[in-house]
Design a protein around this motif. Structure first.
Motif, mmCIF file in Angstrom:
data_model
loop_
_atom_site.group_PDB
_atom_site.id
_atom_site.type_symbol
_atom_site.label_atom_id
_atom_site.label_comp_id
_atom_site.label_asym_id
_atom_site.label_seq_id
_atom_site.Cartn_x
_atom_site.Cartn_y
_atom_site.Cartn_z
ATOM 1 N N PRO A 83 1.102 -0.850 0.155
ATOM 2 C CA PRO A 83 0.057 0.013 -0.020
ATOM 3 C C PRO A 83 0.910 1.505 0.373
ATOM 4 O O PRO A 83 1.860 1.652 0.835
ATOM 5 C CB PRO A 83 -0.969 -0.091 1.292
ATOM 6 N N VAL A 84 0.534 2.226 -0.494
ATOM 7 C CA VAL A 84 1.603 3.449 -1.052
ATOM 8 C C VAL A 84 1.514 3.778 0.850
ATOM 9 O O VAL A 84 0.560 3.929 1.317
ATOM 10 C CB VAL A 84 0.460 4.234 -2.401
ATOM 11 N N GLY A 85 2.716 4.540 0.869
ATOM 12 C CA GLY A 85 2.830 5.453 2.153
ATOM 13 C C GLY A 85 3.431 4.054 3.241
ATOM 14 O O GLY A 85 3.204 4.827 4.713
ATOM 15 N N LYS A 86 2.869 3.027 3.031
ATOM 16 C CA LYS A 86 3.106 1.968 4.057
ATOM 17 C C LYS A 86 4.488 1.229 3.623
ATOM 18 O O LYS A 86 4.318 0.076 4.544
ATOM 19 C CB LYS A 86 2.234 0.586 3.993
ATOM 20 N N VAL A 87 4.924 1.090 2.436
ATOM 21 C CA VAL A 87 5.610 0.485 2.223
ATOM 22 C C VAL A 87 7.735 0.904 2.619
ATOM 23 O O VAL A 87 7.306 2.188 1.520
ATOM 24 C CB VAL A 87 5.962 -0.905 1.014
ATOM 25 N N TRP A 88 8.271 0.717 2.713
ATOM 26 C CA TRP A 88 9.423 1.430 2.251
ATOM 27 C C TRP A 88 10.637 0.477 2.023
ATOM 28 O O TRP A 88 10.880 -0.365 2.061
ATOM 29 C CB TRP A 88 10.189 1.634 4.363
#
Length: 296
Positions: free
Chosen positions: A1-6
């Motif tokens: 999910p965008v914003g939750k994966v580094w």
């Protein structure tokens, strides 16, 4: 999910990591101290660091290759190219696995042309080196695939050295390999040629590729400056909004009309010259030994 994966990137081990791996942390600390103070290193230690840099050129940064070197008690004379050849074979096999057959063949041809591309006096990438009848439209997709996979590094020409560099790019570009040890093996250069300085002309290519790796790992983009065929500065980097020219030399012969011209014309805050010379700062040029390039 965008914003939750580094998302992070793993690169070949650089020279600092190589020193740590072979238990040369004390030397590593001395290099850092001399860099921070821009003070020359003791000549005996400087020569030791240059020797290890030359050995790193032979081995490269692939962990398996460095581990093999350590298993042989850090004896470069016992080092074999078998692992590098396996890596190259695996790369070429992966090209066939993840692309269509025709694209895989093109990828292969581009990859194998890199040593010759870099060996030309003007290192600008030329499709005609891949094969005489080659055209950009035929190989563009394959080239982009290799760049996206980080197997090769693209260095783009800049017309005007201003921030942001991306806004002032020109058409010509150069390409480097992602690992210096792989380039040496792909170029069929023996370890003795490196260690005994028997091939200084191509050793300049290796030094430039070595620095390209380091800068790419830090900036993820590479740029150089060129004025027609008259002048060329190897790299441009943006340090706190200042565009800094970087010149790379494989020896202590530091004569460079291109860097001198660039400094007279654009008056940068300072310039960086990377060579086998010791640390120093004179005529607004920082002299940084090749073994300390990772600290820039």
């Amino acid at each position: 999910p965008v914003g939750k994966v580094w998302i992070d990137y793993l690169y070949p081990m650089d020279f600092e990591e190589f020193l740590i791996a072979i238990n040369q942390e004390q030397l590593n600390n001395i290099i850092k101290e001399c860099y921070q103070n821009m003070t020359p290193m003791l000549e005996t230690i400087h020569q030791k660091a240059i020797r290890l840099y030359n050995e790193y050129l032979c081995i490269g940064g692939m962990p398996s290759n460095i581990l093999e070197y350590i298993k042989n008690e850090n004896n470069i004379s016992k080092y074999e190219d078998d692992l590098s050849n396996i890596i190259i074979t695996s790369y070429l096999a992966d090209m066939a696995k993840y692309t269509e057959n025709t694209e895989a063949v093109k990828n292969n041809k581009i990859y194998n042309s890199i040593p010759e591309q870099l060996g030309k006096e003007n290192k600008k990438f030329k499709y005609s080196i891949i094969e005489k009848s080659a055209r950009s439209r035929e190989y563009q997709t394959s080239l982009e695939w290799l760049i996206a996979s980080n197997m090769i590094l693209k260095c783009t020409s800049v017309k005007t050295p201003q921030s942001p560099l991306k806004a002032y790019t020109d058409n010509p570009f150069k390409v480097y390999l992602s690992d210096i040890g792989i380039l040496r093996v792909l170029s069929k250069i023996t370890t003795n040629e490196i260690l005994l300085n028997k091939n200084m002309l191509y050793k300049g290519v290796l030094a430039e590729n070595y620095v390209a790796e380091i800068l790419n790992n830090k900036y993820r983009e590479l740029y150089y400056w060129q004025l027609e065929s008259l002048y060329e500065v190897d790299f441009l980097i943006n340090i706190d909004g200042d565009i800094i020219p970087v010149e790379v030399k494989a020896s202590d012969n530091i004569t460079s009309k291109s860097l001198n011209y660039y400094m007279q014309r654009y008056k940068p805050k300072y310039a960086i010259r990377i060579s086998t010379k010791n640390f120093g700062f004179a005529n607004n040029i920082k002299s940084i030994p090749l073994y300390a390039a990772h600290l820039i």
